[in-house]
Design an enzyme around this catalytic site. Sequence first.
Site, mmCIF file in Angstrom:
data_model
loop_
_atom_site.group_PDB
_atom_site.id
_atom_site.type_symbol
_atom_site.label_atom_id
_atom_site.label_comp_id
_atom_site.label_asym_id
_atom_site.label_seq_id
_atom_site.Cartn_x
_atom_site.Cartn_y
_atom_site.Cartn_z
ATOM 1 N N SER A 216 0.845 -1.191 0.000
ATOM 2 C CA SER A 216 0.000 0.000 0.000
ATOM 3 C C SER A 216 0.885 1.247 0.000
ATOM 4 O O SER A 216 1.683 1.438 -0.908
ATOM 5 C CB SER A 216 -0.964 -0.054 1.186
ATOM 6 O OG SER A 216 -1.986 0.902 1.067
ATOM 7 N N GLU A 332 -9.465 -5.211 -3.585
ATOM 8 C CA GLU A 332 -8.829 -3.948 -3.219
ATOM 9 C C GLU A 332 -9.856 -2.858 -2.938
ATOM 10 O O GLU A 332 -9.553 -1.879 -2.242
ATOM 11 C CB GLU A 332 -7.885 -3.495 -4.330
ATOM 12 C CG GLU A 332 -6.708 -4.426 -4.582
ATOM 13 C CD GLU A 332 -5.643 -4.370 -3.498
ATOM 14 O OE1 GLU A 332 -5.870 -3.704 -2.481
ATOM 15 O OE2 GLU A 332 -4.590 -5.004 -3.688
ATOM 16 N N HIS A 418 -7.628 -5.755 0.839
ATOM 17 C CA HIS A 418 -6.383 -4.983 0.810
ATOM 18 C C HIS A 418 -5.550 -5.293 2.045
ATOM 19 O O HIS A 418 -6.017 -5.177 3.178
ATOM 20 C CB HIS A 418 -6.753 -3.498 0.777
ATOM 21 C CG HIS A 418 -5.594 -2.565 0.670
ATOM 22 N ND1 HIS A 418 -4.908 -2.367 -0.501
ATOM 23 C CD2 HIS A 418 -5.010 -1.752 1.587
ATOM 24 C CE1 HIS A 418 -3.957 -1.468 -0.311
ATOM 25 N NE2 HIS A 418 -3.996 -1.082 0.953
#
Length: 511
Positions: A216, A332, A418
């Site tokens: 990320s 995601e 995620h």
Amino acid sequence: MIRAAITALCLIVSPAAAGAAKQPAEAPRVTLSQGTLSGVHDDGVERFLNIPYAAAPVGGLRWQPPRPPEAWQGVRDATIHGPACPQPVRPAVVAGGVADNQSEDCLALNIWRPATAERLPVLVWIHGGAHVIGSGGFPAFDGTHLARQGMIVVTLNYRLGLLGYFAHPALTAEAHTDAPLGNYGLMDQLAALQWVQDNIAAFGGDPGTVTLMGESAGAISINAILTLQAAHGLFHRAILQSGIGLLDLPSLGDQESAGMEAVGIAGLAPDASADDLRALPVEAILAATGPRSGGAIGPIIDGRLLRDSPWRVFVRGAAIDVPLLVGANSNEASVILALGVPLSAAWAYVGGDRARAVQAYGADLDEDEMARQILGDAWFVAPARWMAGQTATGAPSWLYHFDYVATERRDRLPGAAHGSEIPYIFGTMDYLDAVTSGIGPEDRTFSRAISACWSAFIITGEPACELMPGWLPYSPATDQLALFAAESRTVENFRKAQMDLLIDVRFGRPD
């Protein structure tokens, strides 16, 4: 909005509450130029925690490039995680509890090594958290399992939020003409990499075999680092998980305007002096982070350290050319929606052409599900494929897609959220079981298998592993990736229509 994002990201960014483990009669020691460290031995792995890699960025050093760390006298206790860098919101529940411990004196790193370490490859992990939250001491990042596979593991803290990414005319005016501005978190990461080059041999690591890995915001940071002249020679491979930025970064002028707005929220006049800014209480800065950031805090083009948006550097072929492992997850959108982005924003990523989106994604999807998939693909999945293709003619890149969901939740979730790959790769499954429950033998077997793929890349430069035989370096001609799922396999032309659409809309028209 920021609070919602924190809730979604709590699995990957919360600070650890690790205490001192019971030490054997003779604790391991390492002597550096800074001083001597005393660590912990735990079943064949030694760890040394809270090692300063830069001076505390407090007082006159706030919003300054990192300075060398201070030396200490005697033996420094390296058995307990240090404070996290200041951040606005803390997750409420983490296995083992959450240490409510924050300080601007946070520029430290943690090291795990096999007890017999000698000239081993090195992994340096940069945590995620939207550049606003996180800690290298989070329990999911415990390096014990990876160290047992034959490497040195390093995790680190870096300045976050407005303390890490902030510009203001008063700070620009006082800086030397060539001094970097604004990107203090990025500067911290470079300082940590330099510290590793200077010191990791003392821990049995090879400074010539360093892999930089992040997820990320951590991967977005690495994407920027790959374009920096200052980073040449500091690392030799890179792993980017769910974090390839294909947007143009804000300019120094834009960030100065935003900084003046934030200063007003913090209670000062927008044209405050540098001394006034540095006298602000941390609490006032944190209070300004949420309203100011809008989820958009991060690297900026200051014209000194970072001179262009990373994607443009890659297009020119001017990025640091090292082997890459790059990919994203199947859900995601879990983090995008938590950041407050509405489903309706998805249509901009297909150029507003819903008919073309239906053609690519299939008429069997309802509109909300299509929008959810488009958001995740546009932010993370398609950029990962773009990156693999962009670097295919240089050092090899390997592309992956992570779609593994724990067995007991497989029927209830729309895919791998995620950041959900992190504990599987680090092998921190006891932590994952404690915070989510229901982790079974199949999940632990999968963790050992995928962790071996990442370890192979870190150790040898190629992700050759039993779980994914035949995984080849990425080539646009074959468009092959590794699909990590309940039935892992290599796939060619994975979701090609969707990826082609999103990349074409992003790059198929003049800038």
